[in-house]
Design a protein around this motif. Sequence first.
Motif, PDB file in Angstrom:
ATOM      1  N   GLN A 144       0.824  -1.208   0.000  1.00  0.00           N
ATOM      2  CA  GLN A 144       0.000   0.000   0.000  1.00  0.00           C
ATOM      3  C   GLN A 144       0.857   1.258   0.000  1.00  0.00           C
ATOM      4  OE1 GLN A 144      -3.547  -0.036   2.671  1.00  0.00           O
ATOM      5  NE2 GLN A 144      -2.863  -2.094   3.193  1.00  0.00           N
ATOM      6  N   ALA A 145       1.958   1.226   0.757  1.00  0.00           N
ATOM      7  CA  ALA A 145       2.846   2.390   0.815  1.00  0.00           C
ATOM      8  C   ALA A 145       3.453   2.675  -0.552  1.00  0.00           C
ATOM      9  CB  ALA A 145       3.946   2.160   1.846  1.00  0.00           C
ATOM     10  N   ALA A 146       3.878   1.620  -1.241  1.00  0.00           N
ATOM     11  CA  ALA A 146       4.472   1.792  -2.572  1.00  0.00           C
ATOM     12  C   ALA A 146       3.471   2.398  -3.547  1.00  0.00           C
ATOM     13  CB  ALA A 146       4.976   0.448  -3.097  1.00  0.00           C
ATOM     14  N   PHE A 156      16.577  -4.259   4.594  1.00  0.00           N
ATOM     15  CA  PHE A 156      15.848  -3.015   4.824  1.00  0.00           C
ATOM     16  C   PHE A 156      16.028  -2.062   3.640  1.00  0.00           C
ATOM     17  CE2 PHE A 156      15.505   1.310   6.656  1.00  0.00           C
ATOM     18  CZ  PHE A 156      14.204   1.245   7.104  1.00  0.00           C
ATOM     19  N   THR A 157      17.232  -1.981   3.115  1.00  0.00           N
ATOM     20  CA  THR A 157      17.498  -1.115   1.957  1.00  0.00           C
ATOM     21  C   THR A 157      16.693  -1.561   0.746  1.00  0.00           C
ATOM     22  OG1 THR A 157      19.734  -0.643   2.773  1.00  0.00           O
ATOM     23  CG2 THR A 157      19.302  -0.201   0.446  1.00  0.00           C
ATOM     24  N   ASP A 158      16.592  -2.880   0.539  1.00  0.00           N
ATOM     25  CA  ASP A 158      15.777  -3.400  -0.566  1.00  0.00           C
ATOM     26  C   ASP A 158      14.323  -2.966  -0.422  1.00  0.00           C
ATOM     27  OD1 ASP A 158      17.871  -4.646  -1.804  1.00  0.00           O
ATOM     28  OD2 ASP A 158      17.383  -6.669  -1.100  1.00  0.00           O
ATOM     29  N   LEU A 159      13.812  -3.004   0.799  1.00  0.00           N
ATOM     30  CA  LEU A 159      12.430  -2.601   1.056  1.00  0.00           C
ATOM     31  C   LEU A 159      12.224  -1.123   0.731  1.00  0.00           C
ATOM     32  CD1 LEU A 159       9.582  -2.854   2.221  1.00  0.00           C
ATOM     33  CD2 LEU A 159      10.581  -2.705   4.511  1.00  0.00           C
ATOM     34  N   ILE A 160      13.140  -0.281   1.184  1.00  0.00           N
ATOM     35  CA  ILE A 160      13.020   1.156   0.934  1.00  0.00           C
ATOM     36  C   ILE A 160      13.068   1.450  -0.559  1.00  0.00           C
ATOM     37  CG2 ILE A 160      14.076   3.413   1.344  1.00  0.00           C
ATOM     38  CD1 ILE A 160      12.727   2.027   3.802  1.00  0.00           C
ATOM     39  N   ASP A 161      13.994   0.798  -1.262  1.00  0.00           N
ATOM     40  CA  ASP A 161      14.125   1.031  -2.705  1.00  0.00           C
ATOM     41  C   ASP A 161      12.859   0.609  -3.454  1.00  0.00           C
ATOM     42  OD1 ASP A 161      16.666   2.021  -2.348  1.00  0.00           O
ATOM     43  OD2 ASP A 161      17.688   0.166  -2.940  1.00  0.00           O
ATOM     44  N   ALA A 162      12.246  -0.495  -3.038  1.00  0.00           N
ATOM     45  CA  ALA A 162      11.025  -0.971  -3.700  1.00  0.00           C
ATOM     46  C   ALA A 162       9.862  -0.004  -3.481  1.00  0.00           C
ATOM     47  CB  ALA A 162      10.661  -2.359  -3.188  1.00  0.00           C
ATOM     48  N   ILE A 163       9.733   0.515  -2.274  1.00  0.00           N
ATOM     49  CA  ILE A 163       8.666   1.490  -2.000  1.00  0.00           C
ATOM     50  C   ILE A 163       8.902   2.751  -2.821  1.00  0.00           C
ATOM     51  CG2 ILE A 163       7.652   2.992  -0.243  1.00  0.00           C
ATOM     52  CD1 ILE A 163       8.223   0.774   1.814  1.00  0.00           C
ATOM     53  N   ALA A 164      10.158   3.220  -2.852  1.00  0.00           N
ATOM     54  CA  ALA A 164      10.491   4.439  -3.592  1.00  0.00           C
ATOM     55  C   ALA A 164      10.235   4.278  -5.088  1.00  0.00           C
ATOM     56  CB  ALA A 164      11.943   4.824  -3.345  1.00  0.00           C
ATOM     57  N   ALA A 165      10.358   3.037  -5.582  1.00  0.00           N
ATOM     58  CA  ALA A 165      10.121   2.757  -7.004  1.00  0.00           C
ATOM     59  C   ALA A 165       8.631   2.561  -7.307  1.00  0.00           C
ATOM     60  CB  ALA A 165      10.903   1.519  -7.434  1.00  0.00           C
ATOM     61  N   HIS A 166       7.780   2.652  -6.286  1.00  0.00           N
ATOM     62  CA  HIS A 166       6.325   2.447  -6.426  1.00  0.00           C
ATOM     63  C   HIS A 166       6.008   1.057  -6.985  1.00  0.00           C
ATOM     64  CE1 HIS A 166       5.535   6.650  -5.490  1.00  0.00           C
ATOM     65  NE2 HIS A 166       6.432   7.011  -6.399  1.00  0.00           N
ATOM     66  N   ASP A 167       6.845   0.090  -6.617  1.00  0.00           N
ATOM     67  CA  ASP A 167       6.649  -1.296  -7.073  1.00  0.00           C
ATOM     68  C   ASP A 167       6.005  -2.085  -5.934  1.00  0.00           C
ATOM     69  OD1 ASP A 167       6.881  -3.973  -7.854  1.00  0.00           O
ATOM     70  OD2 ASP A 167       8.748  -3.623  -8.940  1.00  0.00           O
ATOM     71  N   GLY A 168       4.662  -2.200  -5.963  1.00  0.00           N
ATOM     72  CA  GLY A 168       3.933  -2.821  -4.858  1.00  0.00           C
ATOM     73  C   GLY A 168       4.306  -4.268  -4.620  1.00  0.00           C
TER      74      GLY A 168
END
Length: 217
Positions: free
Chosen positions: A94-96, A179-191
């Motif tokens: 949802q965040a992404a 954690f970095t992978d999670l942040i990058d995925a959210i920033a990329a809007h990739d749900g």
Amino acid sequence: MDDTLPVRQHVVAVLRAEILSLRFAPGEKLVERRLCEMTGASRTALREGLRQLEAEGLIEIIPNRGPIVPKLTRKQAQDIYHLRGVLEADLARQAAQAATGHDLIALRDVAGRVTAAMTEGDRMSLVEAKTEFYEWLIRLSDNAETALVVRKLLGRTAIIWPSTILADFPANDQGIHHFTDLIDAIAAHDGDRAAQAALIHVQSAGEFVTAYMDSEM
């Protein structure tokens, strides 16, 4: 007592910090008279604060015994991390999808503090930064019922995981990577990617925590 805070809020803040800094050990009974002296609060205000801490999962109030800091079993920890994985994957998805540019600026700021605290081994800074990160996720989900459950689960695991921080640096290094992978995925809007990254992040943390619990037995 901090005069800038309402009494109950002050009680909660003081006791939460004591629990998360491990000055109250899991399984320890909390004596009301000592807590009143520590916080400067009346018994009535103290009990109101204790009820909030119970709702957060940081204490349990046992009939005819009073408040204690829970001491979770390995099975309880596994169950909690399993449920966290399911819920946090949904929150990350949802965040992404919902995050705006302003949201991502805030995310990058808190993520930087999380990774810095993990790298430096600053336990209390990590607790504070992680709490802010989860509040960010919860806010974007806009789901009050999920928020209640996730906050309670985070409180339960907060009793365990501060003691594991930096217990094993390679595992902590791996935690930074997840954690970095999670942040990058959210920033990329990739749900989908964000959901999978959140699940891996929580599963890895759960495995580390249960391994730590095994080593302490």
